[in-house]
Design a protein around this motif. Structure first.
Motif, PDB file in Angstrom:
ATOM      1  N   SER A 253      40.862  44.857  32.262  1.00 46.10           N
ATOM      2  CA  SER A 253      41.619  44.882  34.066  1.00 46.10           C
ATOM      3  C   SER A 253      40.929  44.045  35.249  1.00 46.10           C
ATOM      4  CB  SER A 253      41.856  46.521  34.611  1.00 46.10           C
ATOM      5  OG  SER A 253      40.693  46.176  35.435  1.00 46.10           O
ATOM      6  N   MET A 254      39.272  43.640  35.144  1.00 47.23           N
ATOM      7  CA  MET A 254      38.576  42.766  35.537  1.00 47.23           C
ATOM      8  C   MET A 254      38.912  41.596  35.458  1.00 47.23           C
ATOM      9  SD  MET A 254      34.934  43.949  34.717  1.00 47.23           S
ATOM     10  CE  MET A 254      34.088  43.667  32.519  1.00 47.23           C
ATOM     11  N   TYR A 255      39.711  41.351  34.394  1.00 54.08           N
ATOM     12  CA  TYR A 255      39.292  40.310  33.796  1.00 54.08           C
ATOM     13  C   TYR A 255      41.257  39.336  34.323  1.00 54.08           C
ATOM     14  CZ  TYR A 255      36.100  40.432  30.707  1.00 54.08           C
ATOM     15  OH  TYR A 255      34.597  41.212  30.071  1.00 54.08           O
ATOM     16  N   TRP A 256      42.028  39.653  34.717  1.00 56.53           N
ATOM     17  CA  TRP A 256      43.054  39.391  35.252  1.00 56.53           C
ATOM     18  C   TRP A 256      43.007  38.777  36.280  1.00 56.53           C
ATOM     19  CZ3 TRP A 256      47.437  39.591  32.266  1.00 56.53           C
ATOM     20  CH2 TRP A 256      47.358  40.684  31.454  1.00 56.53           C
ATOM     21  N   PHE A 257      42.053  39.088  37.638  1.00 58.25           N
ATOM     22  CA  PHE A 257      41.567  38.135  38.249  1.00 58.25           C
ATOM     23  C   PHE A 257      40.582  38.150  38.893  1.00 58.25           C
ATOM     24  CE2 PHE A 257      45.736  40.561  40.095  1.00 58.25           C
ATOM     25  CZ  PHE A 257      46.562  39.916  39.659  1.00 58.25           C
ATOM     26  N   LEU A 258      39.773  36.830  38.650  1.00 61.14           N
ATOM     27  CA  LEU A 258      38.417  35.952  38.325  1.00 61.14           C
ATOM     28  C   LEU A 258      38.347  35.388  40.307  1.00 61.14           C
ATOM     29  CD1 LEU A 258      38.090  35.453  34.841  1.00 61.14           C
ATOM     30  CD2 LEU A 258      37.512  37.826  36.143  1.00 61.14           C
TER      31      LEU A 258
ATOM     32  N   SER B 267      37.193  39.455  40.902  1.00 64.74           N
ATOM     33  CA  SER B 267      37.687  40.158  41.283  1.00 64.74           C
ATOM     34  C   SER B 267      36.133  41.240  42.239  1.00 64.74           C
ATOM     35  CB  SER B 267      38.421  41.092  40.281  1.00 64.74           C
ATOM     36  OG  SER B 267      37.733  41.363  39.066  1.00 64.74           O
ATOM     37  N   ARG B 268      36.757  42.244  42.999  1.00 56.83           N
ATOM     38  CA  ARG B 268      35.707  42.877  43.282  1.00 56.83           C
ATOM     39  C   ARG B 268      34.888  44.058  42.392  1.00 56.83           C
ATOM     40  NH1 ARG B 268      38.306  45.017  48.870  1.00 56.83           N
ATOM     41  NH2 ARG B 268      38.290  42.531  50.470  1.00 56.83           N
ATOM     42  N   TYR B 269      35.626  43.783  41.015  1.00 55.02           N
ATOM     43  CA  TYR B 269      35.304  44.543  40.353  1.00 55.02           C
ATOM     44  C   TYR B 269      34.324  44.727  39.940  1.00 55.02           C
ATOM     45  CZ  TYR B 269      35.552  48.252  36.536  1.00 55.02           C
ATOM     46  OH  TYR B 269      35.249  49.262  35.674  1.00 55.02           O
ATOM     47  N   HIS B 270      34.781  43.106  39.392  1.00 52.73           N
ATOM     48  CA  HIS B 270      34.491  42.113  38.165  1.00 52.73           C
ATOM     49  C   HIS B 270      32.925  42.031  39.087  1.00 52.73           C
ATOM     50  CE1 HIS B 270      33.350  38.426  36.772  1.00 52.73           C
ATOM     51  NE2 HIS B 270      33.564  39.381  34.857  1.00 52.73           N
TER      52      HIS B 270
END
Length: 227
Positions: free
Chosen positions: A36-41, A43-46
């Motif tokens: 999930s952290m690679y969908w939007f880069l 991202s806060r989680y990433h």
């Protein structure tokens, strides 16, 4: 005896299909969170996860004290991530806590320790012998120190595994015991029980992080002795 069996049965991998235990699949649920952290880069989680990994990498690199071994910290950072995900998964209702069983924790600790020992004794035999006798030990005590150091070295995988398992079981068992007393309590006591349960859940969240960190750090320290 029956009461104790029922009490600890909440930790048994009892869910099965065609006599194949499916509770151990909870070990891989954490992997679903990673893509999930690679969908939007970025991202806060990433960003948070990358920062945590960088901090751990720097700390493990310092503990190892050997900058020539590139990529050595990767296995310990991965180990921390695996245990952390499993510890947190166990805090959710109806999810089996795989790290509360020696089956998993010993499977992680024993191969690591065995690999370190084989590598150390084959490549740095003299260095490993010097570890058996601490510096400044009187000659008369050397045989005893060799026995003590050998025993302490052999029980390392056991202590790693039991430490993680015991800490996971203790908190979950306490939450289970308190939760089972709820139906027989008065309304006022139930409110107090809920507050205590929430506080214990926060404590368990901290324990989940601390125990995964302790396991990874101790593994790093054991490996630093043989590199």
């Amino acid at each position: 005896m029956k009461m104790m069996t029922n009490l600890f049965s909440v930790f048994d991998p009892s869910s099965s299909i065609f006599n194949i235990s499916i509770n151990w699949l909870s070990t891989f649920i954490g992997l679903l969170m990673i893509p999930s952290m690679y969908w939007f880069l970025p991202s806060r989680y990433h960003i948070i996860w990358i920062n945590i990994m960088n901090i751990l990498h720097k700390e493990f690199k310092t503990l190892l004290g050997n900058p020539n071994q590139k990529g050595t910290t990767l296995i310990f950072v991965s180990l921390f991530s695996l245990i952390l995900f499993n510890n947190f998964m166990g805090l959710f209702p109806y999810i089996f806590t795989s790290t509360s069983h020696l089956t998993l924790t010993l499977m992680l600790a024993l191969p690591l320790w065995l690999t370190f020992m084989i590598y150390g004794w084959l490549n740095h035999t003299q260095h490993m012998f010097t570890h058996l006798v601490p510096q400044g030990t009187p000659a008369i005590l050397m045989p005893f120190m060799v026995c003590i150091e050998t025993i302490s070295n052999i029980i390392r995988p056991g202590t790693l595994a039991v430490r993680l398992t015991a800490n996971m079981i203790a908190g979950h068992l306490l939450l289970t015991l308190l939760g089972n007393t709820g139906p027989s309590m008065m309304s006022v006591m139930v409110i107090i029980l809920l507050i205590v349960q929430i506080l214990l859940l926060i404590l368990e969240s901290a324990v989940a992080i601390i125990q995964s960190y302790v396991f990874a750090v101790l593994s790093t320290l054991y490996s630093s002795e043989v590199i």
